[in-house]
Design an enzyme around this catalytic site. Structure first.
Site, PDB file in Angstrom:
ATOM      1  CB  SER A 198      -1.577 -22.641  -6.615  1.00  0.00           C
ATOM      2  OG  SER A 198      -1.775 -21.317  -6.064  1.00  0.00           O
TER       3      SER A 198
ATOM      4  CD  GLU B  58      -4.365 -15.650 -13.147  1.00  0.00           C
ATOM      5  OE1 GLU B  58      -5.563 -16.191 -11.991  1.00  0.00           O
ATOM      6  OE2 GLU B  58      -3.911 -15.730 -13.995  1.00  0.00           O
TER       7      GLU B  58
ATOM      8  CG  ASP C  97     -12.945  -7.592 -15.204  1.00  0.00           C
ATOM      9  OD1 ASP C  97     -13.450  -7.222 -13.527  1.00  0.00           O
ATOM     10  OD2 ASP C  97     -11.736  -8.252 -16.299  1.00  0.00           O
TER      11      ASP C  97
ATOM     12  CG  PHE D   7      -1.184  -5.846 -16.390  1.00  0.00           C
ATOM     13  CD1 PHE D   7      -2.018  -6.400 -18.047  1.00  0.00           C
ATOM     14  CD2 PHE D   7      -0.050  -6.561 -16.944  1.00  0.00           C
ATOM     15  CE1 PHE D   7      -1.776  -7.038 -18.891  1.00  0.00           C
ATOM     16  CE2 PHE D   7      -0.037  -7.884 -17.277  1.00  0.00           C
ATOM     17  CZ  PHE D   7      -1.022  -7.664 -19.021  1.00  0.00           C
TER      18      PHE D   7
ATOM     19  CG  HIS E 258      -1.537 -18.010  -7.223  1.00  0.00           C
ATOM     20  ND1 HIS E 258      -2.389 -19.379  -7.556  1.00  0.00           N
ATOM     21  CD2 HIS E 258      -3.259 -17.317  -7.890  1.00  0.00           C
ATOM     22  CE1 HIS E 258      -3.211 -18.806  -8.967  1.00  0.00           C
ATOM     23  NE2 HIS E 258      -3.347 -17.988  -9.223  1.00  0.00           N
TER      24      HIS E 258
END
Length: 281
Positions: A9, A11, A102, A209, A259
Site C-alpha cells: 500500500s 501513502e 497532531d 522528519f 506500506h
C-alpha cells in the site's frame, strides 16, 4: 494458479498547488503499477487539509483504486465526525486510517475525542462494519507516551475498540518491529500490523522528519548519511540498499505487507519493489 501477491500500500499527502496536483497525478499512475491494495491520504492537524484529503481520495477512487482516508479527531465534535463519515461513505470510501492527529502548537486537548481509541469506538458505533479501520502503531514508542508499557497498552485499546489492522510509524530497525508485534500478540492482539516504510532520498529531510516524529535513525545510518554530504546520488544509492534490506528482513520474518510513505514521489518506492520482485515488477 498464481500465489496471492504480497500486499503493498502507498501513502500520499494532499497537494497544495496546481503543480503539486499535476505531479501527484503522474506519480499515482506510476505507483499503480505496483497494484497497491489501497492508497492512503494524510490529514492535516485540526482539519486544515481536510478538503484536500477528501479531494485526493476522490481522485484515487476515480482512478479505480481503493482509497483510505486518514481521519483525525483532534478538536472534533461527534456531530462533525458524523458528517464527515457520511461524506466519505457517499464517496464510496471503505477504509479509514483513524488517528488522534497532531495537536497544533499551543493547543489543549479540546474536542470530544481525547484518544484515537475514542474515534475508533465512535466510528464502529455509528457505522458498524462499513469501514475497514486502520490505526497507527509505534514500534519505537510514541514520542508522547509515558513509557513503553503505556504505549503498547494504548495500542491494544485502539485495536479492542474495533480496529481491523495497523500501520506502523517508519523505522530502520527490524527488531523493533518484531518485538512490538510479539508484545502485542502477548496481549491478545491478532490483527495484522503492517510496517510503514520510508525510502531514504534526502538526509536533511529524513533527519527533520525523524526529529519531529520520534523515529530512530540508527547511528551507523546517520553517520553514513552525514559522510555523503551533499552527494545526493550516493545518499539515494545507500538509502536504496538500506531500505531494500530492511524490507527483505520484514518480509522473511513474516510481516503481513508493506506500506510505503511515498512523499508524493515514485522513483524510490518503485526501485525498492523492483529489487524485491514485488508488485509484479
Amino acid at each position: 494458479m498464481d500465489p496471492k501477491p504480497f500486499p503493498l500500500s502507498v501513502e500520499f499527502f494532499p497537494p497544495k498547488t496546481p503543480e503539486g496536483a499535476a505531479k501527484l497525478r503522474l506519480v499515482r499512475q506510476q505507483l499503480y503499477a505496483l497494484k497497491p491494495e489501497f492508497c492512503s491520504v494524510t490529514f492535516g492537524a485540526g482539519g486544515s487539509t481536510q478538503e484536500g484529503t477528501f479531494s485526493t481520495v476522490r481522485d484515487i477512487l476515480a482512478d479505480g483504486v481503493t482509497a483510505a482516508s486518514h481521519f483525525s479527531c483532534v478538536g472534533a465534535t461527534h456531530q462533525r465526525v458524523r458528517e464527515q463519515l457520511a461524506t466519505l461513505k457517499a464517496m464510496g470510501v471503505k477504509r479509514l486510517v483513524a488517528l488522534r492527529g497532531d495537536l497544533p502548537s499551543g493547543y489543549g486537548a479540546g474536542g470530544e475525542f481525547q484518544h484515537a481509541s475514542d474515534l475508533v469506538a465512535f466510528v464502529r458505533a455509528e457505522t458498524g462494519d462499513d469501514f475497514h479501520i486502520e490505526v497507527a502503531a509505534y514500534p519505537e514508542i510514541h514520542p508522547q507516551a509515558r513509557s513503553a508499557d503505556s504505549d503498547i497498552k494504548a495500542f491494544v485499546t485502539k485495536v479492542r475498540a474495533g480496529a481491523n489492522s495497523a500501520i506502523t510509524q517508519y523505522f530502520y530497525n527490524a527488531d523493533a518491529y518484531f518485538s512490538f508485534v510479539e508484545d502485542a500478540h502477548a496481549m491478545g492482539v491478532t490483527v495484522p500490523v503492517i510496517p510503514g516504510i520510508m525510502p531514504i532520498v534526502s538526509s536533511t529531510q529524513l533527519m527533520r522528519f525523524s526529529d519531529a516524529c520520534g523515529a530512530e535513525i540508527p547511528r551507523w545510518i546517520r553517520l553514513r548519511l552525514q559522510g555523503f554530504g551533499d552527494d545526493s546520488a550516493s545518499i539515494k544509492a545507500f538509502g536504496l540498499d538500506v531500505v531494500t534490506r530492511l524490507c527483505e528482513q520484514l518480509r522473511s520474518g513474516g510481516a503481513p505487507g508493506l506500506h510505503f510513505y511515498s512523499l508524493n514521489q515514485s522513483a524510490a518506492t518503485l526501485q525498492i519493489c523492483q529489487r524485491l520482485g514485488l508488485g509484479g515488477l
